[in-house]
Design a protein around this motif. Sequence first.
Motif, short mmCIF file in Angstrom:
data_model
loop_
_atom_site.label_atom_id
_atom_site.label_comp_id
_atom_site.label_asym_id
_atom_site.label_seq_id
_atom_site.Cartn_x
_atom_site.Cartn_y
_atom_site.Cartn_z
N ILE C 108 0.87 -1.18 0.00
CA ILE C 108 0.00 0.00 0.00
C ILE C 108 0.90 1.22 0.00
CG2 ILE C 108 -1.63 1.32 1.42
CD1 ILE C 108 -2.89 -1.35 2.17
N THR C 109 0.62 2.17 -0.88
CA THR C 109 1.52 3.30 -1.05
C THR C 109 0.99 4.59 -0.46
OG1 THR C 109 0.58 3.74 -3.20
CG2 THR C 109 2.53 2.33 -3.15
N GLU C 110 -0.34 4.67 -0.26
CA GLU C 110 -0.89 5.93 0.25
C GLU C 110 -2.26 5.65 0.87
OE1 GLU C 110 -0.61 9.03 -2.70
OE2 GLU C 110 -1.90 10.38 -1.56
N VAL C 111 -2.55 6.33 1.96
CA VAL C 111 -3.83 6.14 2.65
C VAL C 111 -4.44 7.50 2.97
CG1 VAL C 111 -4.96 5.22 4.73
CG2 VAL C 111 -3.07 3.95 3.68
N ARG C 112 -5.73 7.60 2.74
CA ARG C 112 -6.45 8.83 3.09
C ARG C 112 -7.68 8.51 3.93
NH1 ARG C 112 -4.97 13.36 0.47
NH2 ARG C 112 -3.18 13.04 -0.90
N ILE C 113 -7.97 9.38 4.89
CA ILE C 113 -9.18 9.23 5.71
C ILE C 113 -10.34 9.87 4.96
CG2 ILE C 113 -10.31 9.93 7.85
CD1 ILE C 113 -7.75 9.80 9.27
N ALA C 144 -14.50 5.92 -8.33
CA ALA C 144 -14.35 5.07 -9.52
C ALA C 144 -14.70 5.84 -10.79
CB ALA C 144 -15.24 3.83 -9.39
N SER C 145 -15.67 6.74 -10.66
CA SER C 145 -16.14 7.45 -11.86
C SER C 145 -15.53 8.85 -11.96
CB SER C 145 -17.67 7.54 -11.82
OG SER C 145 -18.11 8.22 -10.66
N ASN C 146 -14.48 9.07 -11.19
CA ASN C 146 -13.71 10.33 -11.29
C ASN C 146 -14.51 11.58 -10.96
OD1 ASN C 146 -11.19 9.08 -12.22
ND2 ASN C 146 -12.40 8.56 -14.02
N ILE C 147 -15.56 11.44 -10.17
CA ILE C 147 -16.26 12.63 -9.68
C ILE C 147 -15.43 13.29 -8.59
CG2 ILE C 147 -18.33 13.40 -8.43
CD1 ILE C 147 -19.89 11.29 -10.07
N ILE C 148 -14.78 12.46 -7.80
CA ILE C 148 -13.75 13.01 -6.90
C ILE C 148 -12.41 12.35 -7.23
CG2 ILE C 148 -15.29 13.56 -4.97
CD1 ILE C 148 -14.28 10.98 -3.58
N THR C 149 -11.35 13.05 -6.92
CA THR C 149 -10.01 12.44 -7.02
C THR C 149 -9.71 11.71 -5.73
OG1 THR C 149 -8.96 14.37 -6.05
CG2 THR C 149 -9.23 14.37 -8.46
N PHE C 150 -8.65 10.93 -5.77
CA PHE C 150 -8.19 10.25 -4.55
C PHE C 150 -7.92 11.29 -3.46
CE2 PHE C 150 -4.36 8.02 -2.48
CZ PHE C 150 -5.16 7.34 -1.58
N GLU C 151 -7.31 12.40 -3.85
CA GLU C 151 -6.98 13.44 -2.88
C GLU C 151 -8.25 14.01 -2.24
OE1 GLU C 151 -5.64 13.12 -5.89
OE2 GLU C 151 -3.70 12.41 -5.16
N GLU C 152 -9.33 14.09 -3.01
CA GLU C 152 -10.57 14.66 -2.48
C GLU C 152 -11.31 13.70 -1.53
OE1 GLU C 152 -11.83 17.83 -5.97
OE2 GLU C 152 -12.14 15.70 -6.33
N ALA C 153 -10.83 12.49 -1.43
CA ALA C 153 -11.45 11.58 -0.45
C ALA C 153 -11.27 12.14 0.95
CB ALA C 153 -10.84 10.18 -0.56
N GLY C 154 -10.12 12.73 1.19
CA GLY C 154 -9.87 13.30 2.51
C GLY C 154 -8.38 13.38 2.77
N PRO C 155 -7.99 13.78 3.98
CA PRO C 155 -6.58 14.02 4.29
C PRO C 155 -5.73 12.74 4.34
CG PRO C 155 -7.96 14.31 6.25
CD PRO C 155 -8.89 14.13 5.09
N GLU C 156 -4.50 12.87 3.92
CA GLU C 156 -3.57 11.74 3.94
C GLU C 156 -3.14 11.42 5.36
OE1 GLU C 156 -0.24 12.22 1.33
OE2 GLU C 156 0.54 10.21 1.77
N VAL C 157 -2.97 10.14 5.62
CA VAL C 157 -2.41 9.69 6.90
C VAL C 157 -1.28 8.71 6.59
CG1 VAL C 157 -4.53 10.02 8.25
CG2 VAL C 157 -4.13 7.84 7.07
N PRO C 158 -0.37 8.48 7.54
CA PRO C 158 0.74 7.56 7.27
C PRO C 158 0.24 6.15 6.97
CG PRO C 158 1.15 8.83 9.28
CD PRO C 158 -0.27 9.09 8.88
N VAL C 159 0.87 5.49 5.99
CA VAL C 159 0.50 4.10 5.67
C VAL C 159 0.63 3.24 6.92
CG1 VAL C 159 1.19 2.07 4.35
CG2 VAL C 159 1.06 4.31 3.22
N ASP C 160 1.65 3.49 7.71
CA ASP C 160 1.87 2.64 8.89
C ASP C 160 0.85 2.87 9.99
OD1 ASP C 160 3.94 1.44 7.70
OD2 ASP C 160 5.51 2.60 8.71
N SER C 161 -0.01 3.87 9.81
CA SER C 161 -1.01 4.11 10.85
C SER C 161 -2.22 3.18 10.74
CB SER C 161 -1.49 5.57 10.79
OG SER C 161 -2.34 5.78 9.68
N ILE C 162 -2.34 2.44 9.63
CA ILE C 162 -3.55 1.61 9.49
C ILE C 162 -3.48 0.38 10.38
CG2 ILE C 162 -3.98 2.42 7.14
CD1 ILE C 162 -3.05 -0.32 6.12
#
Lengths: 285, 285, 285
Positions: C108-113, C144-162
Amino acid sequence: MNNNLVLQTDFGLSDGAVSAMYGVAIAVQPDIRIFNLTHDIPKFNIWEGSYRLYQTVPYWPEGTVFVSVVDPGVGSERRSIVAKTAQNQYIVTPDNGTLTHIHDSIGITEVRIIDENVNRLPRSGESYTFHGRDVYAYTGARLASNIITFEEAGPEVPVDSIVQLPKPEPIMNNGVLHGNIDILDIRFGNLWTNIDRSLFKDLSAEYGDSFEVTIEHETRHVYKNIMTFCRTFADIQLGEPLLYVNSLNKIGAAINQGSFAEDYHVKAGASWKVSIRKMLKTQGS
Amino acid sequence: MNNNLVLQTDFGLSDGAVSAMYGVAIAVQPDIRIFNLTHDIPKFNIWEGSYRLYQTVPYWPEGTVFVSVVDPGVGSERRSIVAKTAQNQYIVTPDNGTLTHIHDSIGITEVRIIDENVNRLPRSGESYTFHGRDVYAYTGARLASNIITFEEAGPEVPVDSIVQLPKPEPIMNNGVLHGNIDILDIRFGNLWTNIDRSLFKDLSAEYGDSFEVTIEHETRHVYKNIMTFCRTFADIQLGEPLLYVNSLNKIGAAINQGSFAEDYHVKAGASWKVSIRKMLKTQGS
Amino acid sequence: MNNNLVLQTDFGLSDGAVSAMYGVAIAVQPDIRIFNLTHDIPKFNIWEGSYRLYQTVPYWPEGTVFVSVVDPGVGSERRSIVAKTAQNQYIVTPDNGTLTHIHDSIGITEVRIIDENVNRLPRSGESYTFHGRDVYAYTGARLASNIITFEEAGPEVPVDSIVQLPKPEPIMNNGVLHGNIDILDIRFGNLWTNIDRSLFKDLSAEYGDSFEVTIEHETRHVYKNIMTFCRTFADIQLGEPLLYVNSLNKIGAAINQGSFAEDYHVKAGASWKVSIRKMLKTQGS
């Protein structure tokens, strides 16, 4: 219509019946989009078919066509109809009560009888036993893909002429709410009552309050205990019972990570009565 | 081909096996349309897989590609083939009898052996256990989406070289029809015989007539009773047995809103024999 | 994103819950393509949900969005996240361990809340119990349909925090391989260990070699027998046990056309230990 066809039956998915319906729909219109509501309605259980439509139809966009075939009276004089909801979805179904909940909640604005002389799979021959495939899937697909209009389904009949199942309404009586277990949240064993959140709020219910909940089936007491009204399952210990607002804005009863229905042998229907009374708070607590 | 891929397996839907097949097909061609026939074939039951194709394939349009993987001999020398039906559908399958009913009913016009040197998921490595995903879904998707032609699947072999399961035929003998229970209508517990409507009509059968029906399994009498031939289930009382014409134009035996298979512990197969004899009408009745 | 949405839940398909998720997704984007991974994860079994993602995700193309809802802590403070894999697939899920296997295998390379203030079905009201539909399906469809970007899902958190579930690793010790039964191949009753083919090869394993296999559960010996390492099931007699390389390049244990899990009452998990020791060949044999 929006070219989406959603199928519900009591056929199961273990044989080829549903796939034959898909094939018929795709032969009607190669680009049609077909989805399943569920095919696991208990056989001949019209009530549950009606409830699952109520649970699902509002989340689909305008112009979606549903086909629902739970049809113990196949081949009898029961009518085949297409109903238009107040939100402009369409439901193709035998007229046997399947529309009870939709009629009562979303509303039905127009009903037409399917003219099977024109709305029936060509060369479907003498078999009178598979209306699901030869009439309902075929007509649903032609309607969804705008090959026929709603009007071309057949002649209009009064909305009030459709068959409706008896559907008890919850009442408040001397500070006690009386309702029934409408259906089970099958997988999790939760009980879904017919009591709306808004009616429940008339008990001055707040999260964390305690309620005495009684479940009776015919002359038999099935359950009587104190339950907490929780915002979410996580608000209570594992194995503890709770009241909550379910995904349809009705009051549900559950055991956190357990199965209320299995543990207490509760089923659903008009004969499964539930009463809810708010516990008085002890002074000074 | 028409870009439609229809999958049948005995894998069930409880794990990721079928979804991995979908993923492989979509990686082949993003716009492919994928459907399920059923994934609930009893494990290793080639006969039932063959029957479900027969029940379903004719309702799908020309150019549809089916993948059927019920494969007790995976990894053995059994061949992987693609068959073309007389109605121009295509079936990708191990050559183990899965085509028995289709060959006998619709007809198969051409068969090719899959050349796994070219028709296999790249980098699918050393695993020899998952042909369903790496060979069948992959090849089916490439064929359905016209990435390969039927000819490019591999070399042609004689149609008569494919494996066929023994398939008893019904016969009329001294006014008694002898057939067998081909399969169960699982959900409803109805029995589907191998007796065609047309052969049954040779008994001068009319709706409302009575027939003595005997079911035997090996040396055991399982059932003997009088049944009415009905146009529809609604023609008879709840709980009463009836003969009817099923959705495949075969004679079925059922109990109205009951389960014949459960009540009398009937299963299906060549060893489940059924005999039907018309009852004489009493004079003057 | 590639407009494909793949859903996994423990909701089952017997009611309308999954179909409501479909409806929400299609209301977001009429052309979205929706698929099922499985909805038959045993209820609240995060480990199995994690494993099924691992079994399936790699076969889907880049830009596919998965929604996985196995959520015993719904409504608690557990986070809702979207993870991006090293192969550019996306997984929308409660942060409760569902990503354990994917993190460990694909990476996993990136995680967002998920910011539920904006990423939540409008008018979904006060029900806090159906995040699957109102947050996860809705957000997955928009992503999936590009109405939001991955970034617009929410703020990034560390991968190791999951959240990660404990995941034992197999070890080689004095020529004996020690691992555990990771999961069952449910339909066929085969056991899938956590032992990679490559580690197994360190035993100098060749097809046809014999191995002593021991299965223990807590303090109990469940199974001890000699098994042959086979290229395919067809290499061994019906009813005989075998070791093989499964579709995930792990070592599996099976009974040819039988059910190992049923016959020996084996289940899966970290507490189900397996040991494999190579049998010495008798000199001159």
